[in-house]
Design a protein around this motif. Structure first.
Motif, PDB file in Angstrom:
ATOM      1  N   VAL A  72      26.108   4.965  -1.783  1.00  0.00           N
ATOM      2  CA  VAL A  72      25.341   4.116  -2.706  1.00  0.00           C
ATOM      3  C   VAL A  72      25.250   2.675  -2.234  1.00  0.00           C
ATOM      4  O   VAL A  72      24.448   1.893  -2.752  1.00  0.00           O
ATOM      5  CB  VAL A  72      25.940   4.148  -4.135  1.00  0.00           C
ATOM      6  CG1 VAL A  72      25.933   5.567  -4.691  1.00  0.00           C
ATOM      7  CG2 VAL A  72      27.346   3.556  -4.168  1.00  0.00           C
ATOM      8  N   ALA A  73      26.105   2.311  -1.251  1.00  0.00           N
ATOM      9  CA  ALA A  73      26.137   0.918  -0.810  1.00  0.00           C
ATOM     10  C   ALA A  73      26.663   0.837   0.621  1.00  0.00           C
ATOM     11  O   ALA A  73      27.380   1.720   1.088  1.00  0.00           O
ATOM     12  CB  ALA A  73      27.027   0.081  -1.736  1.00  0.00           C
ATOM     13  N   THR A  74      26.292  -0.239   1.283  1.00  0.00           N
ATOM     14  CA  THR A  74      26.834  -0.540   2.603  1.00  0.00           C
ATOM     15  C   THR A  74      27.236  -2.006   2.664  1.00  0.00           C
ATOM     16  O   THR A  74      26.672  -2.848   1.970  1.00  0.00           O
ATOM     17  CB  THR A  74      25.806  -0.286   3.727  1.00  0.00           C
ATOM     18  OG1 THR A  74      24.636  -1.077   3.477  1.00  0.00           O
ATOM     19  CG2 THR A  74      25.424   1.177   3.832  1.00  0.00           C
ATOM     20  N   PRO A 101      16.540   0.783  -4.665  1.00  0.00           N
ATOM     21  CA  PRO A 101      17.689   0.667  -5.562  1.00  0.00           C
ATOM     22  C   PRO A 101      19.024   0.613  -4.828  1.00  0.00           C
ATOM     23  O   PRO A 101      20.038   0.208  -5.392  1.00  0.00           O
ATOM     24  CB  PRO A 101      17.597   1.936  -6.430  1.00  0.00           C
ATOM     25  CG  PRO A 101      16.562   2.799  -5.838  1.00  0.00           C
ATOM     26  CD  PRO A 101      15.825   2.052  -4.781  1.00  0.00           C
ATOM     27  N   PHE A 102      19.042   1.035  -3.561  1.00  0.00           N
ATOM     28  CA  PHE A 102      20.282   1.097  -2.772  1.00  0.00           C
ATOM     29  C   PHE A 102      20.921  -0.294  -2.688  1.00  0.00           C
ATOM     30  O   PHE A 102      20.232  -1.305  -2.613  1.00  0.00           O
ATOM     31  CB  PHE A 102      19.947   1.602  -1.369  1.00  0.00           C
ATOM     32  CG  PHE A 102      21.142   1.988  -0.539  1.00  0.00           C
ATOM     33  CD1 PHE A 102      21.667   3.267  -0.615  1.00  0.00           C
ATOM     34  CD2 PHE A 102      21.730   1.083   0.320  1.00  0.00           C
ATOM     35  CE1 PHE A 102      22.760   3.630   0.153  1.00  0.00           C
ATOM     36  CE2 PHE A 102      22.819   1.430   1.089  1.00  0.00           C
ATOM     37  CZ  PHE A 102      23.343   2.711   1.001  1.00  0.00           C
ATOM     38  N   LYS A 103      22.251  -0.330  -2.660  1.00  0.00           N
ATOM     39  CA  LYS A 103      22.961  -1.605  -2.696  1.00  0.00           C
ATOM     40  C   LYS A 103      23.407  -2.030  -1.287  1.00  0.00           C
ATOM     41  O   LYS A 103      24.515  -1.732  -0.860  1.00  0.00           O
ATOM     42  CB  LYS A 103      24.127  -1.533  -3.680  1.00  0.00           C
ATOM     43  CG  LYS A 103      23.628  -1.282  -5.099  1.00  0.00           C
ATOM     44  CD  LYS A 103      24.655  -1.463  -6.177  1.00  0.00           C
ATOM     45  CE  LYS A 103      24.005  -1.400  -7.560  1.00  0.00           C
ATOM     46  NZ  LYS A 103      24.980  -1.597  -8.651  1.00  0.00           N
ATOM     47  N   PHE A 104      22.499  -2.711  -0.603  1.00  0.00           N
ATOM     48  CA  PHE A 104      22.829  -3.306   0.688  1.00  0.00           C
ATOM     49  C   PHE A 104      23.571  -4.620   0.441  1.00  0.00           C
ATOM     50  O   PHE A 104      23.172  -5.409  -0.418  1.00  0.00           O
ATOM     51  CB  PHE A 104      21.562  -3.591   1.486  1.00  0.00           C
ATOM     52  CG  PHE A 104      20.844  -2.362   1.962  1.00  0.00           C
ATOM     53  CD1 PHE A 104      21.306  -1.657   3.060  1.00  0.00           C
ATOM     54  CD2 PHE A 104      19.709  -1.914   1.293  1.00  0.00           C
ATOM     55  CE1 PHE A 104      20.643  -0.519   3.501  1.00  0.00           C
ATOM     56  CE2 PHE A 104      19.034  -0.774   1.735  1.00  0.00           C
ATOM     57  CZ  PHE A 104      19.511  -0.072   2.838  1.00  0.00           C
ATOM     58  N   ASN A 105      24.619  -4.849   1.192  1.00  0.00           N
ATOM     59  CA  ASN A 105      25.374  -6.098   1.092  1.00  0.00           C
ATOM     60  C   ASN A 105      25.464  -6.704   2.493  1.00  0.00           C
ATOM     61  O   ASN A 105      26.276  -6.276   3.317  1.00  0.00           O
ATOM     62  CB  ASN A 105      26.765  -5.817   0.536  1.00  0.00           C
ATOM     63  CG  ASN A 105      26.697  -5.252  -0.865  1.00  0.00           C
ATOM     64  OD1 ASN A 105      26.540  -5.980  -1.836  1.00  0.00           O
ATOM     65  ND2 ASN A 105      26.787  -3.930  -0.984  1.00  0.00           N
ATOM     66  N   PHE A 106      24.602  -7.667   2.744  1.00  0.00           N
ATOM     67  CA  PHE A 106      24.494  -8.224   4.083  1.00  0.00           C
ATOM     68  C   PHE A 106      25.426  -9.418   4.276  1.00  0.00           C
ATOM     69  O   PHE A 106      25.682 -10.187   3.349  1.00  0.00           O
ATOM     70  CB  PHE A 106      23.051  -8.634   4.377  1.00  0.00           C
ATOM     71  CG  PHE A 106      22.128  -7.469   4.581  1.00  0.00           C
ATOM     72  CD1 PHE A 106      22.184  -6.718   5.749  1.00  0.00           C
ATOM     73  CD2 PHE A 106      21.224  -7.090   3.597  1.00  0.00           C
ATOM     74  CE1 PHE A 106      21.346  -5.634   5.943  1.00  0.00           C
ATOM     75  CE2 PHE A 106      20.380  -6.007   3.779  1.00  0.00           C
ATOM     76  CZ  PHE A 106      20.438  -5.274   4.955  1.00  0.00           C
ATOM     77  N   GLY A 107      25.924  -9.545   5.505  1.00  0.00           N
ATOM     78  CA  GLY A 107      26.735 -10.690   5.880  1.00  0.00           C
ATOM     79  C   GLY A 107      25.930 -11.655   6.731  1.00  0.00           C
ATOM     80  O   GLY A 107      24.819 -11.359   7.168  1.00  0.00           O
TER      81      GLY A 107
END
Length: 540
Positions: A72-74, A101-107
């Motif tokens: 669901v997320a990365t 809707p996918f939960k991408f969490n970028f740095g």
């Protein structure tokens, strides 16, 4: 909406028959209730460190495949596209991912370029990091690959770390083989994770010194077997990640496969799921639900707690995958690129020398690290050439951003008996990288990449195949299944040409990654990653 099943309460180590009520995308209630549904409901999986670009898919297409495996997320480091396009590339990834809707969490990529010993398409300096860190869409400072810069208190490196601390965002590490006082200083700088451990003892030392260790199992680097025995005792400080996942592999499985492998080793399922579902969310402060009342309804329905076959995936209460069908739609997007190299001549790949011995890169199956070996040269008309019999093949890195003379080296363990393979996916600067049995084959493969302004290819005496990657020269504009099948065909051709590597293209892509020891090739020359200096090809 109501979900029924066997509810998996990871932190309290309970499984009970129950019912979950979802309202306005959040979990309104969880109650115990008898019913005849035997499937399991648990929080969705999180890949704790991945470069989305390595899937050769833009984020929106990656999401369509990932949800089929319960992801669901990365936690995603966009430094591949950043090395090509800079901050503009990071913004492309964020904006494209937001349309799903996918939960991408970028740095924020901390090392663009990864080193000063190669040519990249862009630079991200400490001022850029300051701006990125202020952006709420940026969740952390991505892997600090320049560990020498940390150890020697490089001013620019320390400024980047300081901005992450200022905004109270986690700092990811990258410290392969770093031990003793060096790793202690690296951790003291504020760096909290490492996904580059390749031995049990190395990972144990880092855990004991307070680091979180990410067990990586990707398409090229595979550290699961070496590290998994740490999980039972250190489950609160371990996460699972892919790092790099090629499209054909992503079609088959994702983090769910690592859960299945861990449980098959008789590791407690609650500890496995804590590493997979809970720890990344807590460490990176992600907006991802953990199956608590009031949380976002980010949950999955799986057939059992052994194979973890996903039946349904919900994100913010929305059904995004249901029994074989991804509900995430493809979206249109602008294609960005940065490719400015002219076609090459066969003579560009000659290496004129009379040296009897050369330094050779030894590629290792399932590893990003390489060895340095000394081998006898094979000379023809004053040109050192590939030695097919001894599997010592000529390799090149060609600057894609401006016209320069190609850099030449030799590599062992690719096994090609005919032709050449090439790619514009060359971590981290994404110059063109190729290996082949002759200068002619190498030139043909390199020019095929240049003509397409990016891609991966294989050429034989009678055939050539390419998977075009028009987005920054590293990603496709096609859907995941299409690119996955095309990539599988190309992989098959590389193996028909003789390669014995499990993932020849993924392995090839890391042979220019200078920050991983010991011997690599940049567009500027042969580089010793242990001493962090250029080294001559010829042994005098």
């Amino acid at each position: 909406m109501i979900l029924q099943g066997q509810i998996v309460d990871i932190l309290n180590k309970q499984i009970y028959k129950g019912e979950i009520t979802i309202k306005d995308g959040k979990i309104a209630s969880i109650i115990e209730k008898e019913h005849n549904v035997n499937t399991f409901i648990l929080p969705g999986f999180v890949d704790a460190h991945i470069h989305i670009e390595s899937s050769m898919l833009v984020p929106s297409e990656f999401a369509r495949l990932a949800v089929t495996h319960g992801t669901v997320a990365t936690v995603s480091d966009p430094h591949e596209i950043a090395n090509v396009l800079g901050v503009k590339g990071v913004e492309f990834m964020i904006n494209n991912g937001k349309q799903t809707p996918f939960k991408f969490n970028f740095g924020a990529p901390s090392c663009v370029p990864a080193t000063s010993f190669e040519s990249a398409g862009a630079i991200i300096n400490s001022d850029d990091i300051k701006s990125l860190m202020a952006n709420p869409d940026i969740k952390y400072l991505a892997e600090m690959m320049n560990y020498p810069g940390v150890l020697f208190d490089d001013d620019e490196v320390m400024k980047k770390i300081a901005w992450a601390k200022h905004y109270n965002k986690p700092i990811d590490g990258h410290a392969p083989g770093l031990r003793g006082d060096d790793i202690s200083k690296y951790i003291a700088a504020g760096i909290s994770t490492d996904h580059e451990c390749f031995t049990y003892d190395e990972a144990l030392e880092k855990l004991q010194k307070g680091m979180k260790v990410l067990i990586r199992e990707g398409s090229a680097a595979k550290n699961f077997e070496a590290l998994i025995d740490l999980l039972p005792e250190h489950f609160e400080s371990i996460m699972f990640c892919s790092d790099d996942k090629h499209p054909d592999d992503l079609i088959v499985d994702h983090i769910n496969r690592l859960c299945a492998r861990a449980v098959a080793k008789q590791i407690d399922v609650f500890k496995v799921l804590q590493a997979t579902c809970i720890n990344p969310v807590k460490h990176y402060n992600l907006d991802v639900g953990l199956l608590n009342i009031g949380d976002a309804a980010d949950c999955i329905v799986v057939e059992d707690l052994k194979a973890f076959k996903t039946l349904q995936t919900y994100i913010n209460g929305k059904l995004v995958y249901d029994k074989g069908v991804s509900k995430i739609e493809s979206i249109p997007f602008e294609i960005l690129n940065n490719f400015n190299s002219d076609k090459k001549e066969i003579s560009d790949f000659k290496f004129e020398s009379n040296s009897k011995q050369i330094r050779v890169i030894e590629a290792l199956e399932g590893q990003l690290v390489t060895n340095e070996v000394i081998a006898d040269s094979l000379l023809k008309n004053g040109n050192i050439v590939s030695n097919i019999e001894k599997d010592i093949l000529k390799m090149t890195v060609v600057n894609r951003y401006q016209n320069q003379q190609p850099a030449i080296a030799f590599i062992k363990n690719f096994g090609l008996k005919e032709g050449a393979i090439a790619s514009s996916v060359g971590h981290d600067s994404h110059n063109i990288i190729a290996v082949g049995v002759s200068d002619e084959a190498i030139c043909k493969a390199v020019n095929l990449i240049i003509e397409n302004k990016g891609g991966i290819c294989a050429v034989s005496n009678s055939e050539q195949k390419i998977v075009s990657l028009p987005v920054a020269g590293i990603m496709s504009d096609k859907d995941g299944k299409t690119i996955g099948l095309q990539y599988a065909e190309l992989d098959k051709m590389a193996k028909q040409l003789g390669s014995s590597l499990h993932a020849p293209y993924m392995t090839l892509s890391f042979m220019a990654l200078l920050v991983i020891p010991s011997l690599k090739l940049s567009d500027k020359g042969l580089f010793n990653g242990s001493t962090f200096k250029f080294t001559p090809l010829e042994v005098n």
